[in-house]
Design an enzyme around this catalytic site. Structure first.
Site, mmCIF file in Angstrom:
data_model
loop_
_atom_site.group_PDB
_atom_site.id
_atom_site.type_symbol
_atom_site.label_atom_id
_atom_site.label_comp_id
_atom_site.label_asym_id
_atom_site.label_seq_id
_atom_site.Cartn_x
_atom_site.Cartn_y
_atom_site.Cartn_z
ATOM 1 N N ASP A 24 0.860 -1.185 0.000
ATOM 2 C CA ASP A 24 0.000 0.000 0.000
ATOM 3 C C ASP A 24 0.894 1.231 0.000
ATOM 4 O O ASP A 24 2.038 1.178 0.458
ATOM 5 C CB ASP A 24 -0.900 0.001 1.242
ATOM 6 C CG ASP A 24 -2.143 0.851 1.053
ATOM 7 O OD1 ASP A 24 -3.241 0.298 0.940
ATOM 8 O OD2 ASP A 24 -2.001 2.102 0.999
ATOM 9 N N THR A 50 -12.215 2.214 -5.352
ATOM 10 C CA THR A 50 -12.723 2.939 -6.525
ATOM 11 C C THR A 50 -13.892 3.800 -6.058
ATOM 12 O O THR A 50 -15.050 3.508 -6.357
ATOM 13 C CB THR A 50 -13.179 1.961 -7.627
ATOM 14 O OG1 THR A 50 -14.094 1.014 -7.030
ATOM 15 C CG2 THR A 50 -12.017 1.213 -8.240
ATOM 16 N N THR A 93 -14.024 -3.101 -7.486
ATOM 17 C CA THR A 93 -15.273 -2.904 -8.238
ATOM 18 C C THR A 93 -15.039 -1.801 -9.262
ATOM 19 O O THR A 93 -14.675 -0.680 -8.891
ATOM 20 C CB THR A 93 -16.395 -2.494 -7.268
ATOM 21 O OG1 THR A 93 -16.528 -3.530 -6.303
ATOM 22 C CG2 THR A 93 -17.719 -2.298 -8.000
ATOM 23 N N PHE A 119 -17.203 -10.215 -3.318
ATOM 24 C CA PHE A 119 -18.577 -9.921 -2.877
ATOM 25 C C PHE A 119 -18.700 -9.858 -1.359
ATOM 26 O O PHE A 119 -19.795 -10.014 -0.818
ATOM 27 C CB PHE A 119 -19.545 -10.980 -3.422
ATOM 28 C CG PHE A 119 -19.512 -11.098 -4.926
ATOM 29 C CD1 PHE A 119 -20.273 -10.237 -5.710
ATOM 30 C CD2 PHE A 119 -18.706 -12.029 -5.559
ATOM 31 C CE1 PHE A 119 -20.234 -10.330 -7.100
ATOM 32 C CE2 PHE A 119 -18.656 -12.127 -6.936
ATOM 33 C CZ PHE A 119 -19.423 -11.276 -7.714
ATOM 34 N N GLU A 129 -19.162 -6.270 4.800
ATOM 35 C CA GLU A 129 -18.534 -5.874 6.051
ATOM 36 C C GLU A 129 -19.279 -6.550 7.203
ATOM 37 O O GLU A 129 -20.503 -6.700 7.160
ATOM 38 C CB GLU A 129 -18.561 -4.349 6.190
ATOM 39 C CG GLU A 129 -17.697 -3.701 5.128
ATOM 40 C CD GLU A 129 -17.549 -2.201 5.278
ATOM 41 O OE1 GLU A 129 -17.866 -1.651 6.339
ATOM 42 O OE2 GLU A 129 -17.104 -1.583 4.297
ATOM 43 N N LEU A 145 -34.849 -7.151 2.868
ATOM 44 C CA LEU A 145 -36.183 -6.531 2.825
ATOM 45 C C LEU A 145 -36.454 -5.794 4.134
ATOM 46 O O LEU A 145 -37.600 -5.628 4.516
ATOM 47 C CB LEU A 145 -37.270 -7.592 2.610
ATOM 48 C CG LEU A 145 -37.519 -8.062 1.180
ATOM 49 C CD1 LEU A 145 -38.704 -9.026 1.136
ATOM 50 C CD2 LEU A 145 -37.774 -6.896 0.217
ATOM 51 N N CYS A 197 -20.196 1.068 -0.588
ATOM 52 C CA CYS A 197 -20.391 0.266 -1.803
ATOM 53 C C CYS A 197 -21.698 0.564 -2.526
ATOM 54 O O CYS A 197 -21.681 1.095 -3.633
ATOM 55 C CB CYS A 197 -20.309 -1.214 -1.455
ATOM 56 S SG CYS A 197 -18.754 -1.649 -0.657
ATOM 57 N N LYS A 245 -22.379 4.301 -4.009
ATOM 58 C CA LYS A 245 -21.477 4.749 -5.093
ATOM 59 C C LYS A 245 -21.531 3.776 -6.277
ATOM 60 O O LYS A 245 -21.375 4.181 -7.425
ATOM 61 C CB LYS A 245 -20.056 4.966 -4.597
ATOM 62 C CG LYS A 245 -19.314 3.733 -4.107
ATOM 63 C CD LYS A 245 -18.109 3.392 -4.938
ATOM 64 C CE LYS A 245 -17.347 2.223 -4.332
ATOM 65 N NZ LYS A 245 -16.851 1.249 -5.259
ATOM 66 N N LYS A 276 -23.967 0.507 9.243
ATOM 67 C CA LYS A 276 -24.712 -0.691 9.627
ATOM 68 C C LYS A 276 -24.061 -1.234 10.900
ATOM 69 O O LYS A 276 -22.934 -0.831 11.230
ATOM 70 C CB LYS A 276 -24.722 -1.735 8.503
ATOM 71 C CG LYS A 276 -23.378 -2.359 8.198
ATOM 72 C CD LYS A 276 -23.551 -3.477 7.193
ATOM 73 C CE LYS A 276 -22.275 -4.236 6.973
ATOM 74 N NZ LYS A 276 -22.396 -5.312 6.004
#
Ligand code: UGA
Length: 457
Positions: A46, A101, A138, A166, A169, A272, A282, A285, A345
Site C-alpha cells: 500500500d 474505486t 469494483t 462480494f 462488512e 427486505l 459500496c 457509489k 450498519k
C-alpha cells in the site's frame, strides 16, 4: 480448522504460488489475511505508510469481527508481510488488485485514479514474466479491457484476470473463505485463458473443493456481475422502502408486509428490512457509477431506474428529519436529540455515507443539539462530523433528550431496557429508523414509539 490450500502443492512437490495484494483497505486486508490463512505466502502493498506500519504491527485500522486475531496469527506464522515497496511484491506469482474505486468528487462516476496508480507502480517495478494480475476492485465495465491493453503494450508476459469480490462488512472472513460463488473473468486468448484459470483454481482450491460454484466468463461479464449484484441488492432495499412510503399513506405495516413477501421463495426474506435505507462505501457509489458508465456506453436507459432507487433511498433520510421535526412540535432549534448509531450498519465502524450520521447532521444544521452514540464508530464519526456531540453510552446520549432516534440497529441498542433509559430523557419519544426495537416493550415502558412505514398508534 481450515484445510490449507497449499497442501496440494506440497503433496505434488510443487511450490504454491506467492501472492501480493495491492491496496490494503477493507477488501485488500481481508483478502491478504485470508490468503495467508489458507497457507500462501502473502505480501500486502500500500502507498499509505501509516496503514502499512499498523498492519505490520498486527493492528487492524478498521473494525471487522475476528480479522485482527487472524492478522496477528498469520504475521506470527511468517506467512504475511506488509510493505510500501512495490519492488518487494514483484517476486509474487499472483497480484491481487484491491484498491478503492470511490465516487469522484465532481461526478457520479467511479474514480479510477488509485487503480491507475497501482497498475503504474506495479509495471514500473517489473512483475515476473508469466505472473498473473487479478483485478478484484469494483470497476466500471471496460476497465479490465483497458488494463489488458496496457499490459499488452508494456508487459506482454503478464496475464490478466478479473475476479470480483462480494464480501460484506461484518462477515468479511466468511465471505472470503467461503464465498457464494467465484467469478473468473478471463482473457480471450485460449492459452492465456487456460493458464489464468489454472492459477486461480489453484488459489481458490479449498473453496472450490468444498462446493463453491465457479463461473468462468469474459472480462465485461465479470465486471458486470459485481455491479449488477449491488444494483439488485440496492433495488431490493429501495423496493421495500418504497412500500414503506405506501404503507405510511395507506395505514399498512411494512414489517408485516416484508415478512409475508419473504415467504415467497422467489422473493426471499433477506434485504427486505425497511428503514433509513442503505449507506456504506459500496451500494450508493456503485449504483451511481453503474448509471454513469451505462450512459457512456449507450445503455443508460436500461438502468435509468437506478436513479429512482437512489432517490427512494435518500428520501427515507429526509423523511426521518421531517418526522423528527413534527414530533418535537415543528421547531427544531434548541431541541435536544439523541441519535443511537453512527456506523452505516451494525458490527462496523464504517461511517461512509452513513444514513444515521447524515440525519444527525441535517438535524444539527437545523438547530437541534444532537448527541450521537455508537459502540464502534465514534472515533471515525468525530473526525468527519466535528460539530456533532458524542457520548460513550446510550444512557449518556439521551440525557434530557426531547427525542431519541434509533438509526443503526446494533444489538446493544435492542438490548436496552426502555424503562431504564426513560429515566434519563425529557420526553419519552423515540423514532425507530430501523424497525428493530421491540415496539411493545417500549410502549409498555411509557414511550411514544414511532417507526417508518408502520402504524404509529
Ligand atoms: C455490500 C454487498 O452486500 C456485498 O455483497 C458487496 O460485496 C459489498 O457491498 C461491496 O460491494 O463491497 P456492505 O456494503 O458491507 O456489502 O453492506 P450490506 O450488508 O449490503 O448493507 C448495505 C446497506 O444496506 C447498510 O446501510 C444496511 O443497513 C442497508 N440495508 C441492508 C437495509 O437498509 N436493509 C436491508 O434489508 C439490508
Amino acid at each position: 480448522m481450515i484445510a490449507y490450500a497449499t497442501n496440494q502443492f506440497e503433496s505434488a512437490g510443487a511450490q504454491p504460488p506467492q501472492i501480493s495484494v495491492i491496496g490494503t483497505g477493507y477488501l485488500g486486508t481481508t483478502h491478504a489475511v485470508c490468503m495467508a490463512e489458507l497457507g500462501f505466502q502473502v505480501v500486502g502493498v500500500d502507498v499509505d505508510d501509516l496503514k502499512v506500519a499498523q498492519l505490520a504491527d498486527g493492528i487492524l485500522p478498521f473494525f471487522e469481527p475476528g480479522l485482527e486475531e487472524l492478522l496477528r496469527k498469520n504475521l506470527e506464522a511468517g506467512r504475511l508481510t506488509f510493505t510500501t515497496s512495490f519492488p518487494a511484491a514483484t517476486t509474487a506469482d499472483v497480484h491481487f488488485l484491491c484498491v478503492g474505486t470511490p465516487q469522484r468528487p465532481d461526478s457520479p462516476a467511479a474514480d479510477l485514479r488509485h487503480l491507475g496508480a497501482a497498475v503504474d507502480a506495479l509495471l514500473a517495478a517489473q512483475p515476473k514474466p508469466g505472473s498473473l494480475l487479478v483485478g478484484k476492485s469494483t470497476v466500471p465495465m471496460g476497465t479490465a479491457a483497458a488494463v489488458a491493453t496496457r499490459l499488452a503494450a508494456e508487459a506482454p508476459e503478464v496475464l490478466l484476470a478479473w475476479n470480483p469480490e462480494f464480501l460484506r462488512e461484518g462477515f468479511a472472513i466468511e465471505g472470503t473463505l467461503n464465498p457464494d460463488r467465484i467469478v473468473l473473468g478471463l482473457p480471450d486468448d485460449p492459452a492465456a485463458r487456460a493458464r489464468a484459470e489454472d492459477i486461480l483454481r489453484a488459489v481458490y482450491a479449498s473453496a472450490i473443493e468444498s462446493g463453491t460454484p465457479v463461473v468462468v466468463t469474459d472480462f465485461a461479464t465479470a465486471e458486470l456481475v459485481k455491479v449488477a449484484a449491488n444494483a439488485f441488492l440496492a433495488t431490493k432495499i429501495s423496493f421495500i422502502n418504497a412500500m414503506a412510503e405506501v404503507c405510511e399513506a395507506a395505514g399498512g405495516d411494512v414489517k408485516t408486509l416484508a415478512t409475508a413477501l419473504g415467504h415467497d421463495a422467489r422473493i426471499g426474506p433477506r434485504f427486505l428490512a425497511a428503514g433509513v435505507g442503505f449507506g456504506g462505501g459500496c451500494l450508493p457509489k456503485d449504483i451511481r457509477a453503474f448509471r454513469a458508465r451505462a450512459e457512456e456506453i449507450g445503455a443508460g436507459t436500461a438502468v435509468r431506474f437506478l436513479a429512482e432507487v437512489d432517490a427512494i433511498n435518500l428520501r427515507r433520510r429526509a423523511r426521518v428529519v421531517e418526522f423528527a421535526t413534527e414530533l418535537v412540535g415543528g421547531s427544531v432549534p434548541g431541541r435536544r436529540m439523541a441519535v443511537l448509531g453512527a456506523a452505516f450498519k451494525p458490527n462496523s465502524d464504517d461511517i461512509r455515507d452513513s444514513p444515521a450520521l447524515e440525519i444527525a447532521e441535517l438535524l444539527r444544521t437545523a438547530g437541534a443539539l444532537v448527541t450521537v452514540t455508537d459502540p464502534a464508530a465514534i472515533p471515525n464519526a468525530r473526525r468527519r462530523y466535528r460539530e456533532l456531540r458524542y457520548a460513550d453510552t446510550a444512557f449518556e446520549a439521551v440525557d434530557d433528550a426531547d427525542l431519541v432516534l434509533h438509526l443503526t440497529e446494533w444489538a446493544d441498542f435492542r438490548e436496552i431496557d426502555p424503562a431504564l433509559l426513560g429515566g434519563n430523557v425529557r420526553n419519552l419519544l423515540v423514532i425507530d429508523g430501523r424497525n428493530t426495537l421491540d415496539a411493545g416493550k417500549w410502549r409498555a415502558a411509557g414511550w411514544s414509539y414511532y417507526a417508518l412505514g408502520r402504524p404509529n398508534a
